[in-house]
Write a protein that holds these residues in place. Structure first.
Motif, PDB file in Angstrom:
ATOM      1  N   THR A 151       0.827  -1.208   0.000  1.00  0.00           N
ATOM      2  CA  THR A 151       0.000   0.000   0.000  1.00  0.00           C
ATOM      3  C   THR A 151       0.859   1.256   0.000  1.00  0.00           C
ATOM      4  O   THR A 151       0.530   2.243  -0.675  1.00  0.00           O
ATOM      5  CB  THR A 151      -0.943  -0.003   1.213  1.00  0.00           C
ATOM      6  OG1 THR A 151      -1.753  -1.187   1.180  1.00  0.00           O
ATOM      7  CG2 THR A 151      -1.852   1.221   1.197  1.00  0.00           C
ATOM      8  N   ILE A 176     -10.033   3.329  -5.825  1.00  0.00           N
ATOM      9  CA  ILE A 176     -11.095   2.728  -5.021  1.00  0.00           C
ATOM     10  C   ILE A 176     -10.438   2.217  -3.754  1.00  0.00           C
ATOM     11  O   ILE A 176      -9.684   1.252  -3.772  1.00  0.00           O
ATOM     12  CB  ILE A 176     -11.817   1.587  -5.769  1.00  0.00           C
ATOM     13  CG1 ILE A 176     -12.567   2.146  -6.976  1.00  0.00           C
ATOM     14  CG2 ILE A 176     -12.823   0.913  -4.842  1.00  0.00           C
ATOM     15  CD1 ILE A 176     -11.734   2.357  -8.195  1.00  0.00           C
ATOM     16  N   ASP A 177     -10.709   2.907  -2.655  1.00  0.00           N
ATOM     17  CA  ASP A 177      -9.987   2.691  -1.393  1.00  0.00           C
ATOM     18  C   ASP A 177     -10.922   2.026  -0.388  1.00  0.00           C
ATOM     19  O   ASP A 177     -11.388   2.658   0.564  1.00  0.00           O
ATOM     20  CB  ASP A 177      -9.484   4.047  -0.880  1.00  0.00           C
ATOM     21  CG  ASP A 177      -8.381   3.916   0.143  1.00  0.00           C
ATOM     22  OD1 ASP A 177      -7.917   2.779   0.392  1.00  0.00           O
ATOM     23  OD2 ASP A 177      -7.964   4.945   0.690  1.00  0.00           O
ATOM     24  N   GLU A 178     -11.184   0.739  -0.592  1.00  0.00           N
ATOM     25  CA  GLU A 178     -12.194   0.040   0.208  1.00  0.00           C
ATOM     26  C   GLU A 178     -11.888   0.071   1.694  1.00  0.00           C
ATOM     27  O   GLU A 178     -12.785   0.236   2.520  1.00  0.00           O
ATOM     28  CB  GLU A 178     -12.339  -1.407  -0.266  1.00  0.00           C
ATOM     29  CG  GLU A 178     -13.422  -2.172   0.464  1.00  0.00           C
ATOM     30  CD  GLU A 178     -13.686  -3.543  -0.131  1.00  0.00           C
ATOM     31  OE1 GLU A 178     -14.647  -4.197   0.293  1.00  0.00           O
ATOM     32  OE2 GLU A 178     -12.939  -3.960  -1.038  1.00  0.00           O
ATOM     33  N   LYS A 206     -14.790  -2.837  -3.818  1.00  0.00           N
ATOM     34  CA  LYS A 206     -13.934  -2.634  -4.992  1.00  0.00           C
ATOM     35  C   LYS A 206     -14.682  -2.778  -6.313  1.00  0.00           C
ATOM     36  O   LYS A 206     -14.563  -1.930  -7.203  1.00  0.00           O
ATOM     37  CB  LYS A 206     -12.754  -3.608  -4.930  1.00  0.00           C
ATOM     38  CG  LYS A 206     -11.740  -3.268  -3.858  1.00  0.00           C
ATOM     39  CD  LYS A 206     -10.547  -4.188  -3.920  1.00  0.00           C
ATOM     40  CE  LYS A 206     -10.820  -5.530  -3.288  1.00  0.00           C
ATOM     41  NZ  LYS A 206     -10.955  -5.447  -1.813  1.00  0.00           N
ATOM     42  N   MET A 210     -15.164   0.375  -8.831  1.00  0.00           N
ATOM     43  CA  MET A 210     -14.499   0.467 -10.132  1.00  0.00           C
ATOM     44  C   MET A 210     -15.482   0.873 -11.223  1.00  0.00           C
ATOM     45  O   MET A 210     -15.202   1.735 -12.054  1.00  0.00           O
ATOM     46  CB  MET A 210     -13.819  -0.863 -10.470  1.00  0.00           C
ATOM     47  CG  MET A 210     -12.516  -1.092  -9.727  1.00  0.00           C
ATOM     48  SD  MET A 210     -11.640  -2.570 -10.305  1.00  0.00           S
ATOM     49  CE  MET A 210     -12.208  -3.782  -9.113  1.00  0.00           C
ATOM     50  N   VAL A 224      -6.560   0.000  -7.364  1.00  0.00           N
ATOM     51  CA  VAL A 224      -7.309  -0.683  -6.315  1.00  0.00           C
ATOM     52  C   VAL A 224      -6.360  -1.599  -5.550  1.00  0.00           C
ATOM     53  O   VAL A 224      -5.438  -2.176  -6.126  1.00  0.00           O
ATOM     54  CB  VAL A 224      -8.496  -1.470  -6.922  1.00  0.00           C
ATOM     55  CG1 VAL A 224      -7.997  -2.515  -7.904  1.00  0.00           C
ATOM     56  CG2 VAL A 224      -9.355  -2.097  -5.859  1.00  0.00           C
ATOM     57  N   ASP A 225      -6.569  -1.683  -4.247  1.00  0.00           N
ATOM     58  CA  ASP A 225      -5.681  -2.449  -3.378  1.00  0.00           C
ATOM     59  C   ASP A 225      -6.280  -3.810  -3.054  1.00  0.00           C
ATOM     60  O   ASP A 225      -7.486  -3.925  -2.820  1.00  0.00           O
ATOM     61  CB  ASP A 225      -5.457  -1.665  -2.077  1.00  0.00           C
ATOM     62  CG  ASP A 225      -4.094  -1.925  -1.453  1.00  0.00           C
ATOM     63  OD1 ASP A 225      -3.308  -2.680  -2.053  1.00  0.00           O
ATOM     64  OD2 ASP A 225      -3.823  -1.369  -0.377  1.00  0.00           O
ATOM     65  N   ILE A 227      -6.875  -7.141  -4.526  1.00  0.00           N
ATOM     66  CA  ILE A 227      -7.926  -7.835  -5.256  1.00  0.00           C
ATOM     67  C   ILE A 227      -7.943  -9.307  -4.862  1.00  0.00           C
ATOM     68  O   ILE A 227      -6.993  -9.805  -4.252  1.00  0.00           O
ATOM     69  CB  ILE A 227      -7.741  -7.693  -6.776  1.00  0.00           C
ATOM     70  CG1 ILE A 227      -6.424  -8.351  -7.216  1.00  0.00           C
ATOM     71  CG2 ILE A 227      -7.805  -6.242  -7.189  1.00  0.00           C
ATOM     72  CD1 ILE A 227      -6.303  -8.535  -8.707  1.00  0.00           C
ATOM     73  N   ASP A 232     -14.099  -8.802  -8.191  1.00  0.00           N
ATOM     74  CA  ASP A 232     -12.975  -7.893  -8.440  1.00  0.00           C
ATOM     75  C   ASP A 232     -12.406  -8.117  -9.835  1.00  0.00           C
ATOM     76  O   ASP A 232     -12.133  -7.167 -10.580  1.00  0.00           O
ATOM     77  CB  ASP A 232     -11.869  -8.108  -7.409  1.00  0.00           C
ATOM     78  CG  ASP A 232     -12.276  -7.750  -5.990  1.00  0.00           C
ATOM     79  OD1 ASP A 232     -13.305  -7.060  -5.827  1.00  0.00           O
ATOM     80  OD2 ASP A 232     -11.570  -8.157  -5.060  1.00  0.00           O
ATOM     81  N   CYS A 248      -2.997  -2.668  -9.366  1.00  0.00           N
ATOM     82  CA  CYS A 248      -3.613  -3.258  -8.184  1.00  0.00           C
ATOM     83  C   CYS A 248      -2.597  -4.119  -7.439  1.00  0.00           C
ATOM     84  O   CYS A 248      -1.458  -4.291  -7.881  1.00  0.00           O
ATOM     85  CB  CYS A 248      -4.840  -4.076  -8.558  1.00  0.00           C
ATOM     86  SG  CYS A 248      -4.562  -5.280  -9.865  1.00  0.00           S
TER      87      CYS A 248
END
Length: 318
Positions: A151, A176-178, A206, A210, A224-225, A227, A232, A248
């Motif tokens: 991250t 997209i920062d869930e 996520k 997206m 996106v972090d 997956i 996803d 990702c």
């Protein structure tokens, strides 16, 4: 670190300050468990505070500080098992789970707290960003086990892409920062520097996030972090078909291991990723062991080294 220290009763706050002293930049986690010593994690090193053992009243104090004396306002966060506080720090929670219809409704009787200290490292991604660009940015997958710095690196990649570097112009980036880790947002406002052309969807699942960002924000690059689910993967494929570059991360230790995961098979069958950044756990997070191209060749060994961040084994460490 005032935003972290304010969580604790005075006696525990003072004990932590005495133990940590001037090493806040090295501290990664504070593990606060009721009726157990307090655990301080510095990379691969662990220290303990054996006096001032937290009791139930201390736990109530921490919860009140986290919730500003209003637990019902944290219903969504309690369901997810973490709370993001000012400064982008994340507090993980554990205890007795309350379920409804077989799904988690909330965590009750919270007795375990993990304060993960967020540290933005500007330019940590500067040595690797040229590897991700060839006339345009390439679809990239960061691979690493927990606490390897995925991250941290992705956050700085976002900043560099959205701000521009050398003669490469800034691009529109959608994040997209869930789990609120990349931006560390409070009330939708990122606490970290994510660049001047970044739009961020905080605390959003996520897959849904997206699609929302593609429809509403017309990004050049989608980030996106962590997956992992089939949803996803389908959302990533939709983004790629829409002409958006995707960056990702995924939990794992080797590229070979990741390629065997059933949920990720479509991504590999379609040769989606052109770069794979493999991280390794060291004393400090952000140790890049290898960067593979789509043919599985470690291009980190073939390019010129950078004056800051490359050790003699050709790995990058920031």
């Amino acid at each position: 670190m005032d935003e972290i220290l304010r969580l604790f009763p005075d006696s525990i706050k003072e004990a932590i300050q005495r133990k940590v002293q001037n090493r806040w930049s090295e501290l990664q986690e504070i593990r606060f468990r009721l009726n157990q010593p307090i655990e301080l994690i510095y990379g691969t090193k662990i220290e303990w505070i054996y006096h001032d053992i937290p009791d139930s009243q201390d736990g109530i104090f921490v919860l009140n500080q986290l919730s500003h004396f209003s637990l019902y306002r944290m219903e969504d966060e309690l369901r997810e098992g973490y709370i993001t506080i000012e400064g982008g720090h994340r507090v993980g929670l554990a205890g007795k789970v309350n379920t409804l219809g077989g799904t988690v409704k909330a965590i009750q009787h919270i007795t375990f707290f993990n304060i993960r200290i967020a540290k933005q490292k500007l330019n940590v991604a500067s040595p690797i960003i040229p590897y991700l660009y060839k006339e345009q940015y390439m679809n990239t997958l960061f691979i690493g086990s927990p606490q390897t710095g995925k991250t941290t690196l992705i956050r700085d990649v976002v900043r560099l892409i959205a701000t521009g570097w050398k003669d490469i112009p800034a691009k529109k980036v959608a994040v997209i920062d869930e789990r609120s880790e990349i931006g560390g947002s409070i009330k939708g406002v990122p606490q970290h520097n994510v660049g001047i052309r970044t739009d961020l969807m905080d605390a959003c699942p996520k897959a849904e996030g997206m699609m929302m960002m593609i429809r509403s924000m017309s990004p050049d690059v989608l980030v996106v972090d962590e997956i992992g689910s089939d949803k996803d993967v389908q959302a990533l494929m939709e983004a790629i078909l829409a002409g958006v570059v995707v960056i990702c991360s995924v939990h794992g230790q080797t590229l070979q291991e990741i390629k065997k995961r059933p949920s990720l098979q479509q991504l590999f069958q379609q040769d989606v990723f052109k770069r794979f950044v493999l991280l390794e756990k060291q004393q400090q997070p952000g140790f890049v062991k290898s960067i593979y191209d789509q043919n599985g060749i470690n291009i980190l060994q073939k390019k010129r080294s950078f004056s800051h961040g490359v050790d003699r084994s050709t790995s990058i460490h920031r």
